[in-house]
Scaffold this motif. Structure first.
Motif, PDB file in Angstrom:
ATOM      1  N   UNK A  42       3.189  17.459   8.627  1.00 30.42           N
ATOM      2  CA  UNK A  42       2.882  16.609   7.823  1.00 30.42           C
ATOM      3  C   UNK A  42       3.822  15.341   7.649  1.00 30.42           C
ATOM      4  N   UNK A  43       5.237  15.438   7.843  1.00 37.08           N
ATOM      5  CA  UNK A  43       6.352  14.332   7.637  1.00 37.08           C
ATOM      6  C   UNK A  43       5.916  13.585   8.766  1.00 37.08           C
ATOM      7  N   UNK A  44       5.494  14.136   9.969  1.00 32.61           N
ATOM      8  CA  UNK A  44       5.446  13.318  11.242  1.00 32.61           C
ATOM      9  C   UNK A  44       4.311  12.392  10.960  1.00 32.61           C
ATOM     10  N   UNK A  45       3.118  12.916  10.525  1.00 28.70           N
ATOM     11  CA  UNK A  45       1.815  12.335  10.212  1.00 28.70           C
ATOM     12  C   UNK A  45       2.048  11.107   8.942  1.00 28.70           C
ATOM     13  N   UNK A  46       2.857  11.605   8.093  1.00 24.95           N
ATOM     14  CA  UNK A  46       3.237  10.310   7.062  1.00 24.95           C
ATOM     15  C   UNK A  46       3.716   9.202   7.728  1.00 24.95           C
ATOM     16  N   UNK A  47       4.857   9.577   8.488  1.00 21.63           N
ATOM     17  CA  UNK A  47       5.782   8.554   9.060  1.00 21.63           C
ATOM     18  C   UNK A  47       4.821   7.642   9.866  1.00 21.63           C
ATOM     19  N   UNK A  48       4.036   8.440  10.843  1.00 24.96           N
ATOM     20  CA  UNK A  48       3.035   7.347  11.724  1.00 24.96           C
ATOM     21  C   UNK A  48       2.200   6.569  10.930  1.00 24.96           C
ATOM     22  N   UNK A  49       1.398   7.242   9.831  1.00 23.50           N
ATOM     23  CA  UNK A  49       0.465   6.561   9.035  1.00 23.50           C
ATOM     24  C   UNK A  49       1.279   5.425   8.453  1.00 23.50           C
ATOM     25  N   UNK A  50       2.336   5.682   7.878  1.00 23.45           N
ATOM     26  CA  UNK A  50       3.013   4.693   7.115  1.00 23.45           C
ATOM     27  C   UNK A  50       3.325   3.511   7.842  1.00 23.45           C
ATOM     28  N   UNK A  51       3.895   3.803   9.212  1.00 28.30           N
ATOM     29  CA  UNK A  51       4.237   2.705  10.069  1.00 28.30           C
ATOM     30  C   UNK A  51       2.886   1.970  10.387  1.00 28.30           C
ATOM     31  N   UNK A  52       1.784   2.473  10.303  1.00 32.27           N
ATOM     32  CA  UNK A  52       0.614   1.552  10.747  1.00 32.27           C
ATOM     33  C   UNK A  52       0.175   0.821   9.635  1.00 32.27           C
ATOM     34  N   UNK A  53       0.334   1.702   8.317  1.00 32.53           N
ATOM     35  CA  UNK A  53      -0.138   0.921   7.093  1.00 32.53           C
ATOM     36  C   UNK A  53       0.909  -0.259   6.823  1.00 32.53           C
ATOM     37  N   UNK A  54       2.189  -0.225   7.287  1.00 29.39           N
ATOM     38  CA  UNK A  54       3.118  -1.128   6.868  1.00 29.39           C
ATOM     39  C   UNK A  54       2.785  -2.374   7.853  1.00 29.39           C
ATOM     40  N   UNK A  55       2.504  -2.040   9.057  1.00 28.52           N
ATOM     41  CA  UNK A  55       2.025  -3.232  10.219  1.00 28.52           C
ATOM     42  C   UNK A  55       0.870  -3.754   9.557  1.00 28.52           C
ATOM     43  N   UNK A 108       2.172  17.877  18.766  1.00 21.41           N
ATOM     44  CA  UNK A 108       3.157  17.540  19.203  1.00 21.41           C
ATOM     45  C   UNK A 108       4.607  18.119  18.597  1.00 21.41           C
ATOM     46  N   UNK A 109       4.476  18.871  17.467  1.00 20.79           N
ATOM     47  CA  UNK A 109       5.481  19.734  16.765  1.00 20.79           C
ATOM     48  C   UNK A 109       5.736  20.916  17.505  1.00 20.79           C
ATOM     49  N   UNK A 110       6.824  20.916  18.203  1.00 19.24           N
ATOM     50  CA  UNK A 110       7.369  22.026  19.170  1.00 19.24           C
ATOM     51  C   UNK A 110       7.076  23.422  18.541  1.00 19.24           C
ATOM     52  N   UNK A 111       7.810  23.483  17.509  1.00 23.39           N
ATOM     53  CA  UNK A 111       7.861  25.025  16.805  1.00 23.39           C
ATOM     54  C   UNK A 111       6.679  25.213  15.812  1.00 23.39           C
ATOM     55  N   UNK A 112       5.862  24.294  15.741  1.00 23.18           N
ATOM     56  CA  UNK A 112       4.409  24.727  14.980  1.00 23.18           C
ATOM     57  C   UNK A 112       4.865  24.534  13.590  1.00 23.18           C
ATOM     58  N   UNK A 113       6.006  23.926  13.163  1.00 24.46           N
ATOM     59  CA  UNK A 113       5.892  23.970  11.528  1.00 24.46           C
ATOM     60  C   UNK A 113       5.127  22.886  10.921  1.00 24.46           C
ATOM     61  N   UNK A 114       4.360  23.376  10.059  1.00 21.13           N
ATOM     62  CA  UNK A 114       3.317  22.514   9.356  1.00 21.13           C
ATOM     63  C   UNK A 114       3.944  21.381   8.809  1.00 21.13           C
ATOM     64  N   UNK A 115       4.869  21.690   7.816  1.00 25.47           N
ATOM     65  CA  UNK A 115       5.651  20.869   7.071  1.00 25.47           C
ATOM     66  C   UNK A 115       6.251  19.324   7.788  1.00 25.47           C
ATOM     67  N   UNK A 116       6.864  20.001   8.902  1.00 24.81           N
ATOM     68  CA  UNK A 116       7.292  18.880  10.144  1.00 24.81           C
ATOM     69  C   UNK A 116       6.175  18.191  10.208  1.00 24.81           C
ATOM     70  N   UNK A 148       0.976  -1.221  -0.034  1.00 22.14           N
ATOM     71  CA  UNK A 148      -0.067  -0.138  -0.087  1.00 22.14           C
ATOM     72  C   UNK A 148       1.015   1.236  -0.057  1.00 22.14           C
ATOM     73  N   UNK A 149       0.528   2.215  -0.870  1.00 20.86           N
ATOM     74  CA  UNK A 149       1.461   3.441  -1.018  1.00 20.86           C
ATOM     75  C   UNK A 149       0.482   4.397  -0.083  1.00 20.86           C
ATOM     76  N   UNK A 150       1.378   5.282   0.815  1.00 24.25           N
ATOM     77  CA  UNK A 150       0.841   6.423   1.532  1.00 24.25           C
ATOM     78  C   UNK A 150       1.372   7.660   0.737  1.00 24.25           C
ATOM     79  N   UNK A 151       0.421   8.466   0.075  1.00 20.13           N
ATOM     80  CA  UNK A 151       0.650   9.422  -0.520  1.00 20.13           C
ATOM     81  C   UNK A 151       0.245  10.778   0.140  1.00 20.13           C
ATOM     82  N   UNK A 152       0.316  11.794  -0.363  1.00 19.12           N
ATOM     83  CA  UNK A 152      -0.009  13.168   0.195  1.00 19.12           C
ATOM     84  C   UNK A 152      -1.738  13.278   0.322  1.00 19.12           C
ATOM     85  N   UNK A 153      -2.411  12.530  -0.368  1.00 16.11           N
ATOM     86  CA  UNK A 153      -3.590  12.286  -0.364  1.00 16.11           C
ATOM     87  C   UNK A 153      -4.160  11.484   0.911  1.00 16.11           C
ATOM     88  N   UNK A 154      -3.577  10.542   1.381  1.00 15.69           N
ATOM     89  CA  UNK A 154      -3.762   9.874   2.496  1.00 15.69           C
ATOM     90  C   UNK A 154      -3.401  10.688   3.775  1.00 15.69           C
TER      91      UNK A 154
END
Length: 437
Positions: free
Chosen positions: A268-281, A258-266, A131-137
């Protein structure tokens, strides 16, 4: 000691032991003597009570203890000598025909582990899921996270779908109030199916302070047996209407995640990482199930009933504990029927035996580094992954879980290397069940 070993049906075996009474009697006398030295009997100084009195008080228990110990010791000596792999616990039964006064005969019936030959996997077709986790996911997941943080603002208009309303209601069947049919200051969100459709339709369009009678038909299978299949009239008064306001995806929202500096790009990266981990599982779990199905398909053997019964007992206790953890009263829980768990228990036992054989035959035991990789994978979600890794790796008992997962992973990879593998792409929604975790 005379021994007879019989092969019964399937995995069942019977050992008949003939234990010399002389040895048993000598051990009983020894233990009685020891008991006499410690016995405290009224009218006698400690250790001075007559042996016959001590025997009358403790003889039966001592004889049973000595006999049981002798039987168990003799049984396992035979098992070791005969190289029998006992599954579960033996059942001991005294032989009815005790035809020799010098020996005590007893039967031990038990099951042995089966000989397992893993079948040919080369012809098995196994789907390996991806399964691919893209920006849409990522967008979809962020949208769900926004909905989880919905705020409701009071409005002065008619109630509509997605609004949170607060109502008073009173229901009657044939003009009579019924249990559970009335409430005050009851909140719910329109359009989420929290109430019956006719009930919600009656609320929709009302303004604060308005009252309306709504006829509601309860389904035949409705959870409340008193009202199932009946028609009720609810008098509903709307007391508050609030519309949903989702937070914007901005610096404040990122900090909430939980992104301390409020960086939205960070974020999104964190959300993608967490979602990818769950999808892979989840994808790995689906592939693993396909592998296990293939192993079961090519490997036939009799399963020890004792192991199935043990697994059923564990599953029943797990189910019971789960109910208790949900707040149910342990004393009020019914006894769940063992048949509910028999099929799944059998599958678990069979797979456990097959995997053990597969690992042993092909030397699939994981290395420390492979176990560490498993720990590192789920440690990523913690604040200090290195501390989590060391916590697991420095304790043999805590390391058992990750070791089992690493072993299972190597077994899955081995089976895939032997079988015909077809990659199958699944959509994000298929994997996540239309939800994001």
């Amino acid at each position: 000691m005379d021994v007879t070993v019989e092969n019964l049906e399937g995995l069942n075996r019977k050992i008949t032991l003939a234990l010399p009474w002389a040895g048993i009697t000598a051990e009983v006398d020894k233990k009685l003597s020891q008991a006499q030295r410690k016995a405290k009997v009224q009218g006698f100084r400690p250790g001075k009570a007559p042996l016959k009195m001590v025997e009358a008080m403790h003889g039966a228990d001592i004889r049973n203890e000595v006999l049981n110990d002798a039987v168990v010791k003799a049984f396992y000596e035979v098992v070791e000598a005969q190289k029998l792999r006992v599954a579960g616990f033996p059942r001991f039964n005294e032989v009815e025909n005790q035809d020799d006064e010098t020996t005590f005969k007893i039967d031990a019936q038990f099951e042995v582990f089966p000989t397992i030959v893993v079948g040919d996997l080369s012809a098995q077709e196994i789907e390996k899921f991806t399964t691919e986790v893209s920006d849409a996911e990522v967008d979809k997941t962020i949208d769900i996270l926004r909905q989880q943080r919905t705020r409701y603002n009071h409005v002065e208009r008619e109630a509509q779908k997605t609004d949170r309303v607060i109502i008073d209601f009173e229901g009657k069947i044939d003009g009579e109030l019924f249990e559970g049919g009335a409430s005050q200051n009851y909140p719910f969100v329109l359009g989420q199916g929290q109430m019956l459709l006719e009930f919600e339709a009656g609320v929709e369009g009302l303004k604060e302070g308005e009252t309306k009678d709504v006829e509601v038909n309860f389904p035949e299978d409705y959870q409340g047996t008193q009202v199932a299949g009946k028609t009720a009239v609810f008098t509903i008064t709307l007391k508050n209407v609030s519309e949903a306001a989702l937070p914007e995806v901005n610096e404040e929202f990122a900090k909430q995640l939980g992104v301390e500096d409020g960086d939205v790009a960070k974020m999104r990266d964190e959300v993608k990482k967490n979602v990818s981990r769950e999808v892979n599982r989840r994808v790995a779990e689906k592939t693993k199930q396909a592998v296990m199905d293939a192993l079961l398909a090519v490997t036939e053997f009799d399963v020890p009933q004792a192991l199935i019964q043990d697994e059923v007992a564990r599953m029943m206790e797990d189910a019971r504990q789960n109910f208790i953890n949900q707040g149910f009263d342990a004393a009020q829980l019914p006894q769940l029927p063992a048949e509910m768990f028999a099929e799944q228990a059998t599958r678990r036992v069979k797979l456990g035996l097959i995997l053990a054989q597969l690992v042993e035959e092909n030397q699939l035991q994981p290395t420390d580094d492979e176990v560490r990789d498993i720990v590192a994978e789920f440690a990523e979600s913690y604040e200090d992954p290195a501390e989590v890794i060391e916590w697991y790796m420095n304790d043999a008992e805590r390391r058992q879980g990750p070791t089992a997962l690493a072993t299972e992973g190597k077994a899955v990879a081995f089976v895939l290397s032997q079988a015909k593998v077809a990659d199958k792409a699944l959509s994000f929604d298929e994997v996540m069940g239309n939800t994001a975790a």
